[in-house]
Design a protein around this motif. Structure first.
Motif, PDB file in Angstrom:
ATOM      1  N   ARG A   1      -3.782 -12.652  -0.288  1.00 18.11           N
ATOM      2  CA  ARG A   1      -3.681 -11.909  -1.541  1.00 18.11           C
ATOM      3  C   ARG A   1      -4.043 -12.821  -2.718  1.00 18.11           C
ATOM      4  NH1 ARG A   1       0.449 -11.953  -4.293  1.00 18.11           N
ATOM      5  NH2 ARG A   1       1.894 -12.202  -2.563  1.00 18.11           N
ATOM      6  N   HIS A   2      -3.554 -14.081  -2.660  1.00 19.21           N
ATOM      7  CA  HIS A   2      -3.826 -14.991  -3.765  1.00 19.21           C
ATOM      8  C   HIS A   2      -5.318 -15.320  -3.860  1.00 19.21           C
ATOM      9  CE1 HIS A   2       0.567 -16.538  -3.919  1.00 19.21           C
ATOM     10  NE2 HIS A   2       0.421 -15.315  -4.347  1.00 19.21           N
TER      11      HIS A   2
ATOM     12  N   SER B   1      -7.221 -12.306  -5.028  1.00 16.60           N
ATOM     13  CA  SER B   1      -6.909 -12.030  -6.410  1.00 16.60           C
ATOM     14  C   SER B   1      -7.735 -12.931  -7.328  1.00 16.60           C
ATOM     15  CB  SER B   1      -5.414 -12.268  -6.640  1.00 16.60           C
ATOM     16  OG  SER B   1      -5.103 -12.092  -7.977  1.00 16.60           O
TER      17      SER B   1
ATOM     18  N   LEU C   1     -10.410 -11.685 -10.222  1.00 20.18           N
ATOM     19  CA  LEU C   1     -10.301 -11.949 -11.653  1.00 20.18           C
ATOM     20  C   LEU C   1     -11.599 -12.465 -12.244  1.00 20.18           C
ATOM     21  CD1 LEU C   1      -6.873 -13.587 -12.587  1.00 20.18           C
ATOM     22  CD2 LEU C   1      -7.814 -11.424 -13.337  1.00 20.18           C
TER      23      LEU C   1
ATOM     24  N   VAL D   1      -4.510  -7.225 -19.523  1.00 18.37           N
ATOM     25  CA  VAL D   1      -3.565  -7.659 -18.481  1.00 18.37           C
ATOM     26  C   VAL D   1      -2.588  -8.673 -19.081  1.00 18.37           C
ATOM     27  CG1 VAL D   1      -3.375  -9.062 -16.380  1.00 18.37           C
ATOM     28  CG2 VAL D   1      -5.011  -7.187 -16.475  1.00 18.37           C
ATOM     29  N   ARG D   2      -3.129  -9.598 -19.857  1.00 16.46           N
ATOM     30  CA  ARG D   2      -2.275 -10.628 -20.459  1.00 16.46           C
ATOM     31  C   ARG D   2      -1.268 -10.022 -21.430  1.00 16.46           C
ATOM     32  NH1 ARG D   2      -6.674 -15.380 -21.634  1.00 16.46           N
ATOM     33  NH2 ARG D   2      -6.976 -15.970 -19.478  1.00 16.46           N
TER      34      ARG D   2
ATOM     35  N   LEU E   1       1.390  -8.375 -19.325  1.00 15.32           N
ATOM     36  CA  LEU E   1       2.255  -9.400 -18.736  1.00 15.32           C
ATOM     37  C   LEU E   1       3.185  -9.996 -19.792  1.00 15.32           C
ATOM     38  CD1 LEU E   1       0.210 -11.563 -16.201  1.00 15.32           C
ATOM     39  CD2 LEU E   1       2.363 -10.379 -15.807  1.00 15.32           C
TER      40      LEU E   1
ATOM     41  N   MET F   1      11.915  -9.532 -19.697  1.00 16.81           N
ATOM     42  CA  MET F   1      12.741 -10.367 -18.822  1.00 16.81           C
ATOM     43  C   MET F   1      13.560 -11.357 -19.652  1.00 16.81           C
ATOM     44  SD  MET F   1      11.545 -13.211 -16.043  1.00 16.81           S
ATOM     45  CE  MET F   1      11.543 -14.520 -17.260  1.00 16.81           C
TER      46      MET F   1
ATOM     47  N   LEU G   1       8.332 -11.735 -10.982  1.00 17.11           N
ATOM     48  CA  LEU G   1       7.935 -12.469 -12.179  1.00 17.11           C
ATOM     49  C   LEU G   1       8.566 -13.862 -12.183  1.00 17.11           C
ATOM     50  CD1 LEU G   1       6.219 -11.949 -14.664  1.00 17.11           C
ATOM     51  CD2 LEU G   1       8.210 -10.974 -15.803  1.00 17.11           C
TER      52      LEU G   1
ATOM     53  N   LEU H   1       6.567 -17.321 -12.033  1.00 15.63           N
ATOM     54  CA  LEU H   1       6.797 -18.334 -13.071  1.00 15.63           C
ATOM     55  C   LEU H   1       7.123 -19.682 -12.447  1.00 15.63           C
ATOM     56  CD1 LEU H   1       9.057 -16.955 -15.971  1.00 15.63           C
ATOM     57  CD2 LEU H   1       6.856 -18.074 -16.198  1.00 15.63           C
TER      58      LEU H   1
ATOM     59  N   ASN I   1      -3.125 -20.355 -21.953  1.00 11.97           N
ATOM     60  CA  ASN I   1      -4.223 -19.575 -21.400  1.00 11.97           C
ATOM     61  C   ASN I   1      -4.256 -19.660 -19.871  1.00 11.97           C
ATOM     62  OD1 ASN I   1      -6.513 -17.967 -21.727  1.00 11.97           O
ATOM     63  ND2 ASN I   1      -7.857 -19.746 -21.499  1.00 11.97           N
TER      64      ASN I   1
ATOM     65  N   THR J   1      -3.409 -16.622 -16.991  1.00 14.09           N
ATOM     66  CA  THR J   1      -4.376 -16.275 -15.947  1.00 14.09           C
ATOM     67  C   THR J   1      -3.748 -16.460 -14.564  1.00 14.09           C
ATOM     68  OG1 THR J   1      -6.176 -16.978 -17.376  1.00 14.09           O
ATOM     69  CG2 THR J   1      -6.681 -16.808 -15.039  1.00 14.09           C
ATOM     70  N   ARG J   2      -3.090 -17.590 -14.386  1.00 12.27           N
ATOM     71  CA  ARG J   2      -2.485 -17.908 -13.085  1.00 12.27           C
ATOM     72  C   ARG J   2      -1.374 -16.914 -12.734  1.00 12.27           C
ATOM     73  NH1 ARG J   2      -2.979 -18.973  -8.275  1.00 12.27           N
ATOM     74  NH2 ARG J   2      -1.545 -20.365  -7.248  1.00 12.27           N
ATOM     75  N   LEU J   3      -0.616 -16.524 -13.752  1.00 10.15           N
ATOM     76  CA  LEU J   3       0.476 -15.569 -13.525  1.00 10.15           C
ATOM     77  C   LEU J   3      -0.083 -14.232 -13.028  1.00 10.15           C
ATOM     78  CD1 LEU J   3       3.514 -15.951 -13.914  1.00 10.15           C
ATOM     79  CD2 LEU J   3       3.316 -14.886 -16.147  1.00 10.15           C
ATOM     80  N   ALA J   4      -1.172 -13.802 -13.658  1.00 12.81           N
ATOM     81  CA  ALA J   4      -1.811 -12.544 -13.229  1.00 12.81           C
ATOM     82  C   ALA J   4      -2.310 -12.673 -11.793  1.00 12.81           C
ATOM     83  CB  ALA J   4      -2.954 -12.189 -14.173  1.00 12.81           C
ATOM     84  N   GLU J   5      -2.876 -13.829 -11.465  1.00 14.47           N
ATOM     85  CA  GLU J   5      -3.370 -14.059 -10.102  1.00 14.47           C
ATOM     86  C   GLU J   5      -2.230 -14.022  -9.096  1.00 14.47           C
ATOM     87  OE1 GLU J   5      -7.069 -17.062 -11.315  1.00 14.47           O
ATOM     88  OE2 GLU J   5      -5.237 -17.841 -10.421  1.00 14.47           O
ATOM     89  N   LEU J   6      -1.158 -14.728  -9.427  1.00 16.20           N
ATOM     90  CA  LEU J   6      -0.020 -14.810  -8.503  1.00 16.20           C
ATOM     91  C   LEU J   6       0.607 -13.441  -8.256  1.00 16.20           C
ATOM     92  CD1 LEU J   6       1.660 -18.058  -9.876  1.00 16.20           C
ATOM     93  CD2 LEU J   6       0.752 -17.753  -7.567  1.00 16.20           C
ATOM     94  N   LEU J   7       0.559 -12.596  -9.298  1.00 14.40           N
ATOM     95  CA  LEU J   7       1.153 -11.272  -9.162  1.00 14.40           C
ATOM     96  C   LEU J   7       0.151 -10.243  -8.636  1.00 14.40           C
ATOM     97  CD1 LEU J   7       3.220 -11.373 -12.464  1.00 14.40           C
ATOM     98  CD2 LEU J   7       4.189 -11.208 -10.172  1.00 14.40           C
ATOM     99  N   GLY J   8      -1.073 -10.687  -8.419  1.00 11.64           N
ATOM    100  CA  GLY J   8      -2.092  -9.782  -7.884  1.00 11.64           C
ATOM    101  C   GLY J   8      -2.458  -8.675  -8.848  1.00 11.64           C
ATOM    102  N   ILE J   9      -2.424  -8.990 -10.162  1.00 12.01           N
ATOM    103  CA  ILE J   9      -2.712  -7.970 -11.177  1.00 12.01           C
ATOM    104  C   ILE J   9      -4.161  -8.107 -11.649  1.00 12.01           C
ATOM    105  CG2 ILE J   9      -2.129  -7.156 -13.494  1.00 12.01           C
ATOM    106  CD1 ILE J   9       0.719  -8.231 -12.905  1.00 12.01           C
TER     107      ILE J   9
END
Lengths: 66, 184
Positions: A7-8, A11, A15, A26-27, A30, A37, B105, B109, B149, B153-161
């Motif tokens: 998945r990683h 993904s 992107l 997306v950012r 998020l 949270m 999340l 993180l 930045n 980007t990495r957070l979106a990748e890790l969450l598969g978004i």
């Protein structure tokens, strides 16, 4: 390759093909999730040891003073 | 100790957000409370070094962040994990349950490099300016911008978004289609 690894890696590849406006959206989304949270964490009741600190701060004079 | 009212209020009002920052940074409530407590005690001990008119919250966050790094350096000597490989394996894989789960999340993180995580938290949910975050982290503004930045980007990748719609009710379906498309 594990399911998570797969998945990683997919993904990351995906992107690279996403347009900048989508990345920005997306950012933003998020960011909203992170703020939500964080807000919940900040609203949690403080533990006793921190409440004790707050109580000490609220005392106008230190113990040593008459 | 009698503090001027503005300092007193600033200290009190900073505690909840310091705690949220510390929990998000460490991923551990006990460690976070230790950090907040130590930062407050240290802040009060050295309150005479605080420059009136500057941001008391940023000053306290600087103390907290420095204490975290002192602790983090000690801990890293105990468990060497420079690339976060161990952390990644320990992290809970994100669930595709229709929205970004808080636990997903938190797990994502935790997989970010510490310097990216702190920059993202300070500028994002905490709401410090890039200038303030740079001062807190002892880094250049451009470095903080770059870290934020990369963290996003990495957070979106890790969450598969892949799109804003992925953070919504149809995330499961889209994630499934996406994975099938790219894993063939």
């Amino acid at each position: 390759m594990s399911k998570t690894d797969k998945r990683h890696s997919t993904s990351r590849a995906g992107l690279l093909h996403t347009d900048p406006r989508t990345i920005s959206a997306v950012r933003d989304k998020l960011g909203e999730e992170l703020r939500a949270m964080y807000g919940r964490l900040a609203d949690e009741p403080l533990p006793d040891r921190l409440l004790k600190l707050v109580w000490q701060l609220d005392q106008p004079h230190s113990k040593g003073k008459p | 100790m009698t503090l001027p009212p503005d300092l007193h209020d600033g200290l009190l009002q900073s505690i909840p957000s310091m705690r949220a920052f510390a929990i998000s940074l460490t991923g551990n409530i006990d460690q976070a409370d230790d950090l907040v407590q130590e930062a407050m005690v240290r802040g009060l001990t050295y309150i005479n070094q605080f420059q009136p008119g500057t941001n008391i919250q940023a000053w306290l966050f600087t103390i907290l962040r420095n204490q975290f790094h002192t602790f983090y350096r000690k801990r890293r000597r105990e468990v060497e994990d420079p690339d976060g490989g161990i952390a990644a394996r320990l992290a809970v894989p994100p669930e595709q349950d229709g929205r970004v789960d808080v636990e997903d999340l938190k797990a994502a993180l935790a997989q970010l490099p510490v310097v990216q995580r702190e920059a993202l938290l300070l500028v994002g949910p905490q709401g410090f300016s890039y200038e303030e975050a740079a001062a807190i982290c002892g880094a250049r503004i451009g470095t903080i911008k770059s870290r934020v930045n990369r963290a996003r980007t990495r957070l979106a990748e890790l969450l598969g978004i892949e799109s804003p719609d992925d953070i919504g009710a149809d995330r499961v379906v889209k994630a499934t289609i996406f994975n099938e498309t790219y894993t063939r």
